[in-house]
Design an enzyme around this catalytic site. Structure first.
Site, PDB file in Angstrom:
ATOM      1  CG  ASP A   1       5.819  -0.376  -1.853  1.00 30.71           C
ATOM      2  OD1 ASP A   1       5.157   0.059  -0.889  1.00 30.71           O
ATOM      3  OD2 ASP A   1       5.595  -1.482  -2.388  1.00 30.71           O
TER       4      ASP A   1
ATOM      5  CD  GLU B   1       6.068  -0.199   3.132  1.00 28.18           C
ATOM      6  OE1 GLU B   1       5.084  -0.546   3.790  1.00 28.18           O
ATOM      7  OE2 GLU B   1       6.135  -0.348   1.903  1.00 28.18           O
TER       8      GLU B   1
END
Lengths: 524, 524
Positions: B247, B284
């Protein structure tokens, strides 16, 4: 006629204060710039900017001259006026460089650029190729090391201002000496920094040892980066400076896809290609990351060289094991460390550092030794001692001769700190002149506190006392006498040997053979 | 018998609370670890740690199970007990991947791993190769997206705990499906994070959108990095997970010479080489920096792929130009942007971004398209809308068919968001269960405030209301009816075409021809 321009993206209105008048500027444009063309003003005229409804006149962040100091009016200055004599100058080659770090304020009795010029023949005869000036960008007050600069496009007036620096550079070039300038882009000094009135030069998302970090990757950062890169280009283009030493690049927090250092190196290379000159970019880096000096084509940041603190610490701790209070020395102390510094540049290339309490660095394999600058002392190591003792003061002349021998005969780029070549007896102390009374007190007491733990309380010279500055000036009368003259001829002979021996200049770490014995503490 | 261990470098004493007893630990060792071997305790027993004189029992930061939630006692769990059936499994190949992002809590009626297993035949028949799970590390409360994890070595109990996840992975592998897990290493959730009691996991020198940044390069950071890297290795080794989606890697502030992501990729590669399995690392990244996915041998960080937000934004803004409140869409909107995203991966590869108010990115030239993951919606884009509308809800079925066609027929790695393949009518809303009353109120009101500017005040579902969670569950009864069934067979046909056509899998951006007309807004 003059075209005023200033970046102030948050301002609702901007004016130029000029003479008794106040002239509204046009803007901001899409980049946040305000402009105004004023007739009847020229070189030597003084001005300031007024932001919104604030009646305080602020100096131009890009002021080229601050004749009354950093708080005062800015002065229009025309770089094209100076009469240069260095038309044929291209810059001394980087790979054969012998650097000499000097501080204008204490290098000569006068403490000015013109005072320093008197000693340039001496430097040329010593065999120096590059003179590295400690920062000369304008700061608040008179004396200082220069790392508290706030008006970074203006040259410190106490040194002789812009024309003084140009005379110095011109005189260096006339003697075949290149000039490297120490520039500070990781913070502004604590007194007289008005940039925050104009725009987001700093960010509170990141803290450095000096407080908020410079904004290199957030909103508005393009113009902040332009500010610093334009500053770099100005010294090289308008002052004919041959290279820059970027202070503490580990304090740059930049997550953008093109790192600030990469931008600096690529724009500097472009300027050099245009002007047909060779520029030398040096980083002070505490990261032990080969990326700093790796070419941009190989995904590096393209600095030419970086200071090799590991080498210094490894050498120093072998010669002197009584240094109090500098915790980073605790990571060094074996002959093996010096061996590794000589063979592999970084001593810490991935292993645990007790001082940092984490693993540190990565190997510099495959890089030429020319990417690393070696020294046995510099302004920081000397000046951060309570009494500003030079290496020779601590270890004696014989060990100092060995130390400079290792520096000058290894394939790395050697750097001397002014005066070490003649074993100067004068100290290089920490001195400042913070104008602001609060700040003066804080700095003086902070310095005392720093050293009080090591029993120095009473003796620590007050940094804000002008005597501390005066005591740090070199005593040139020493040069011709006794051990000073002997040291000088030793250093001169070593430099001559270096500059005439191919194998001392090949920059190959692979071909260097180092043989050490940690028990007998010997190194061959 | 069990050997307890915990990193607590600042503690003066540490104890294990076990049963009614309190047992002093030995330590800390040089790395800051405390240890204790206790007989008479085993799998299933519960414990906690006591720090110094604080009588509060804190859960183990590396607890493998939190049966009573993240505030409660930790439970000893033995990874070697589970009976796996996937001995021959090696992982599906990355380059031919078709990803499917799903959220365990809303994918099935049951909202559990076991509930999800019932739909795995459906995913296999759809042609999916990799299932990407939104985070399953334990967080405070019941429902949630999973990005507020605090006990990151434990699996969320409401989903079925550690054994539930293992049953799910085993069932995927039995059907030839790889499993990618979303892991959050850039922050801890706001409720139930006790790590700061134990050590310097965070630093106040850097701020991220979630507050203090994770400490990746300061004192003690070796162990903080170990904590996260060991977590990554645990999922891959002990849960047989096939890959990780990291993330928001742009929130890692790491200036050390070996970047955290590089450490992750190199240790994961080592594990894969040892186990003979192929792992897939996905980042990400909001940096538009090719370094993220460049191989480590070429000075990159060695992630396999990164999400391509530029492609999503370019596609979405063409299909729907009425999105309120998401400022990042303002940087997109022309057919040319979509053209560039398809030809060059990054739309912003160095030019000025109005949204960021700075230049952004650098070119991704020379990289294979397999390094970029394309989607026309994901949990973030859907869930961050006030009413959780999916793409099809906004643009209609025809445009949605075109969108998924572009995703599935370009040489990038395609990813579907659960339910889009059958044009699910259910929303995917933002929901949470922050236990802490203050936090619940803050989150609910923050959400309302966020959307009130766009006239949504009254309608915004309360994230802390369990109905908001229930409403987001897929309605599987839709699949076989009308437009849902038609969309499903369209998507299935496209995936089949992709998985049987060499030219759709060659990963070459150079050989992709895109022809667009910005005036007629067409793309071929």
């Amino acid at each position: 006629m003059h075209r005023f321009g200033v970046w102030a993206p948050r301002a609702q209105k901007m004016s130029v204060k000029f003479g008794d008048g106040k002239f509204a500027m046009e803007g901001p444009n899409a980049r946040g710039w305000w402009k105004l063309e004023l007739k009847d003003c020229d070189c030597g005229d003084r001005y300031a900017f007024l932001l919104d409804d604030d009646e305080t006149p602020y100096p131009d962040p890009r002021s080229l001259r601050q004749p009354e100091g950093v708080h005062g009016l800015s002065e229009l200055y025309d770089h094209s006026v100076f009469a240069w004599h260095d038309q044929l100058w291209r810059g001394a080659p980087k790979t054969g460089a012998v650097l000499y770090e000097l501080h204008i304020g204490t290098f000569s009795k006068e403490g000015t650029f013109d005072g320093a010029i008197q000693h340039l023949d001496y430097l040329r005869d010593l065999g120096i190729t590059h003179v590295e000036l400690m920062p000369v960008a304008a700061w608040a007050g008179n004396q200082g090391w220069g790392y508290d600069g706030v008006s970074i496009f203006a040259t410190h007036e106490a040194y002789g201002g812009p024309d003084g620096l140009k005379r110095f550079v011109d005189a260096c070039h006339a003697r075949g000496l290149s000039v490297i300038l120490d520039v500070v882009y990781n913070h502004f000094g604590p007194v007289g920094n008005y940039t925050n009135k104009f725009g987001p030069y700093l960010t509170d998302h990141h803290k450095t040892p000096w407080g908020n970090a410079v904004n290199l990757d957030e909103a508005g950062s393009d113009e902040v980066r332009r500010f610093f890169v334009d500053n770099a280009l100005m010294w090289l283009r308008d002052y004919h400076i041959d290279g820059l030493r970027l202070d503490a690049v580990h304090a740059f927090i930049d997550l953008s896809a093109v790192h600030f250092l990469e931008q600096v190196s690529s724009e500097v290379e472009r300027l050099g290609a245009t002007l047909g000159r060779e520029f030398y970019l040096i980083a002070e880096s505490d990261l032990n990351d080969p990326r700093i000096v790796r070419p941009r084509e190989a995904q590096g940041y393209g600095m030419d060289s970086q200071w090799s603190d590991d080498f210094h610490h490894a050498l120093f701790t072998l010669l002197y094991d009584k240094e109090p209070g500098r915790a980073y020395y605790s990571d060094f102390g074996s002959v093996g460390d010096l061996h590794k510094a000589l063979k592999h540049a970084f001593v810490y290339d991935g292993q645990y550092s007790q001082y940092r309490r984490r693993k540190h660095g990565r190997p510099a394999e495959g890089l030429a030794a020319h990417h690393f600058i070696h020294f046995d002392q510099n302004h920081d190591q000397v000046g951060n001692r309570a009494l500003g003792e030079r290496l020779e003061h601590l270890v004696g002349i014989d060990a100092a001769r060995v130390a400079i021998g290792i520096v000058l005969l290894a394939p790395y780029v050697p750097m001397l700190f002014m005066g070490e070549e003649f074993a100067a007896s004068t100290p290089f102390l920490y001195f400042a002149d913070h104008e602001d009374e609060e700040m003066r007190k804080a700095v003086s007491e902070g310095r005392k506190r720093e050293f009080s733990a090591f029993g120095f309380w009473d003796e620590v010279p007050n940094p804000e006392d002008v005597k501390t500055f005066e005591d740090s000036k070199l005593d040139w009368s020493e040069v011709e006498d006794g051990k000073h003259a002997e040291m000088l001829s030793w250093v001169k002979a070593l430099i001559k040997l270096r500059r005439s021996t191919v194998s001392l200049n090949d920059g190959s770490m692979q071909r260097l053979r180092v043989s050490t014995d940690d028990v007998r503490r010997t190194l061959v």
